[in-house]
Scaffold this motif. Structure first.
Motif, PDB file in Angstrom:
ATOM      1  N   GLY A  87     -40.394  40.721  16.522  1.00  0.00           N
ATOM      2  CA  GLY A  87     -38.976  40.406  16.288  1.00  0.00           C
ATOM      3  C   GLY A  87     -38.663  40.553  15.048  1.00  0.00           C
ATOM      4  N   SER A  88     -37.465  39.988  14.547  1.00  0.00           N
ATOM      5  CA  SER A  88     -37.016  39.859  13.417  1.00  0.00           C
ATOM      6  C   SER A  88     -37.620  38.626  12.687  1.00  0.00           C
ATOM      7  N   ASN A  89     -37.503  38.553  11.449  1.00  0.00           N
ATOM      8  CA  ASN A  89     -37.876  37.538  10.560  1.00  0.00           C
ATOM      9  C   ASN A  89     -36.708  36.707   9.984  1.00  0.00           C
ATOM     10  N   VAL A  90     -35.491  36.765  10.653  1.00  0.00           N
ATOM     11  CA  VAL A  90     -34.288  35.954  10.332  1.00  0.00           C
ATOM     12  C   VAL A  90     -34.329  34.575  10.983  1.00  0.00           C
ATOM     13  N   ASP A  91     -34.224  33.513  10.081  1.00  0.00           N
ATOM     14  CA  ASP A  91     -33.958  32.200  10.367  1.00  0.00           C
ATOM     15  C   ASP A  91     -32.492  31.631  10.443  1.00  0.00           C
ATOM     16  N   LEU A  92     -31.928  31.336  11.397  1.00  0.00           N
ATOM     17  CA  LEU A  92     -30.526  31.078  11.433  1.00  0.00           C
ATOM     18  C   LEU A  92     -30.260  29.802  10.482  1.00  0.00           C
ATOM     19  N   VAL A  93     -30.962  28.937  10.341  1.00  0.00           N
ATOM     20  CA  VAL A  93     -30.791  27.754   9.735  1.00  0.00           C
ATOM     21  C   VAL A  93     -30.874  28.268   7.919  1.00  0.00           C
ATOM     22  N   ILE A  94     -31.666  29.041   7.702  1.00  0.00           N
ATOM     23  CA  ILE A  94     -31.668  29.479   6.513  1.00  0.00           C
ATOM     24  C   ILE A  94     -30.737  30.217   6.128  1.00  0.00           C
ATOM     25  N   GLU A  95     -30.049  31.325   6.959  1.00  0.00           N
ATOM     26  CA  GLU A  95     -28.856  31.901   6.947  1.00  0.00           C
ATOM     27  C   GLU A  95     -27.697  31.032   6.685  1.00  0.00           C
ATOM     28  N   ILE A  96     -27.506  30.005   7.493  1.00  0.00           N
ATOM     29  CA  ILE A  96     -26.558  28.985   7.457  1.00  0.00           C
ATOM     30  C   ILE A  96     -26.336  28.219   6.087  1.00  0.00           C
ATOM     31  N   ALA A  97     -27.321  27.793   5.616  1.00  0.00           N
ATOM     32  CA  ALA A  97     -27.508  26.971   4.531  1.00  0.00           C
ATOM     33  C   ALA A  97     -27.156  28.257   3.430  1.00  0.00           C
ATOM     34  N   ASP A  98     -27.726  29.478   3.374  1.00  0.00           N
ATOM     35  CA  ASP A  98     -27.077  30.480   2.129  1.00  0.00           C
ATOM     36  C   ASP A  98     -25.598  30.738   2.273  1.00  0.00           C
ATOM     37  N   ALA A  99     -25.152  30.715   3.485  1.00  0.00           N
ATOM     38  CA  ALA A  99     -23.819  30.992   3.655  1.00  0.00           C
ATOM     39  C   ALA A  99     -22.948  29.919   3.110  1.00  0.00           C
ATOM     40  N   ARG A 100     -23.367  28.668   3.435  1.00  0.00           N
ATOM     41  CA  ARG A 100     -22.405  27.567   3.000  1.00  0.00           C
ATOM     42  C   ARG A 100     -22.515  27.730   1.418  1.00  0.00           C
ATOM     43  N   GLU A 101     -23.824  27.848   0.615  1.00  0.00           N
ATOM     44  CA  GLU A 101     -23.993  27.932  -0.653  1.00  0.00           C
ATOM     45  C   GLU A 101     -23.159  28.960  -1.206  1.00  0.00           C
ATOM     46  N   ALA A 102     -23.149  30.030  -0.606  1.00  0.00           N
ATOM     47  CA  ALA A 102     -22.213  31.135  -1.313  1.00  0.00           C
ATOM     48  C   ALA A 102     -20.634  30.880  -1.110  1.00  0.00           C
ATOM     49  N   GLN A 103     -20.453  30.325   0.063  1.00  0.00           N
ATOM     50  CA  GLN A 103     -19.026  29.811   0.136  1.00  0.00           C
ATOM     51  C   GLN A 103     -18.482  28.829  -0.734  1.00  0.00           C
ATOM     52  N   ARG A 104     -19.429  27.793  -0.939  1.00  0.00           N
ATOM     53  CA  ARG A 104     -19.062  26.874  -2.116  1.00  0.00           C
ATOM     54  C   ARG A 104     -18.874  27.539  -3.727  1.00  0.00           C
TER      55      ARG A 104
END
Length: 129
Positions: A87-104
Motif C-alpha cells: 500500500g502507500s506509505n502516507v500517514d495521515l497524522v503526519i500529513e495533518i501536522a504538516d498541513a497545520r504547520e504550512a497553514q500557520r
C-alpha cells in the motif's frame, strides 16, 4: 527598491512556498489509499534575486523512502502469490501536522505582507498631508 517593496517580496515568496507545500500535502492525502504510492516531501532554500532581494524557494520535492504497508487481500489485482500487496506509505497524522504547520507559516507571511502594505499606505498618507 524600497524597504516596503523588499518586505512585500519576501513575504510573497513565503506565501508561494507554503501554498506549494499545501499542494504537496493534499496530493499525499488524496493518494493515501493508492497502492504503491510514496509520500512526497518538500524542502526549501533561501535564494537571493538579482535585485538583492532574499526569497524562499523550493529546493526539492523528494519521495519518502519508507516502505509502504503490506496489506493482505488475496482478491486484489496487485496481490502476490501470498495474497499481499504494498500500500502507500502516507500517514495521515503526519500529513495533518504538516498541513497545520504550512497553514500557520502561510498566515504569518500573510500578516507580514499586510503589515508592510499598511505601513506603506500610512507613510503615503503622511506624505500627502
Amino acid at each position: 527598491m524600497s524597504a516596503f517593496s523588499k518586505a512585500l517580496g519576501v513575504s510573497a515568496s513565503g506565501l508561494k512556498a507554503q501554498a506549494y507545500r499545501l499542494q504537496i500535502v493534499s496530493e499525499n492525502v488524496a493518494n493515501t489509499d493508492t497502492p504503491g504510492y510514496r509520500r512526497k516531501t518538500i524542502t526549501f532554500k533561501s535564494e537571493v534575486e538579482r535585485s538583492g532581494l532574499p526569497k524562499v524557494a523550493v529546493d526539492a520535492v523528494k519521495l519518502d523512502r519508507r516502505e509502504g504497508e503490506r496489506i493482505f487481500e488475496p482478491g486484489h489485482p496487485l496481490a502476490d502469490k501470498d495474497g499481499h500487496y504494498i500500500g502507500s506509505n502516507v500517514d495521515l497524522v503526519i500529513e495533518i501536522a504538516d498541513a497545520r504547520e504550512a497553514q500557520r507559516s502561510y498566515e504569518a507571511n500573510l500578516k507580514m505582507f499586510d503589515q508592510s502594505r499598511q505601513m506603506s499606505s500610512g507613510l503615503m498618507d503622511l506624505l500627502r498631508k
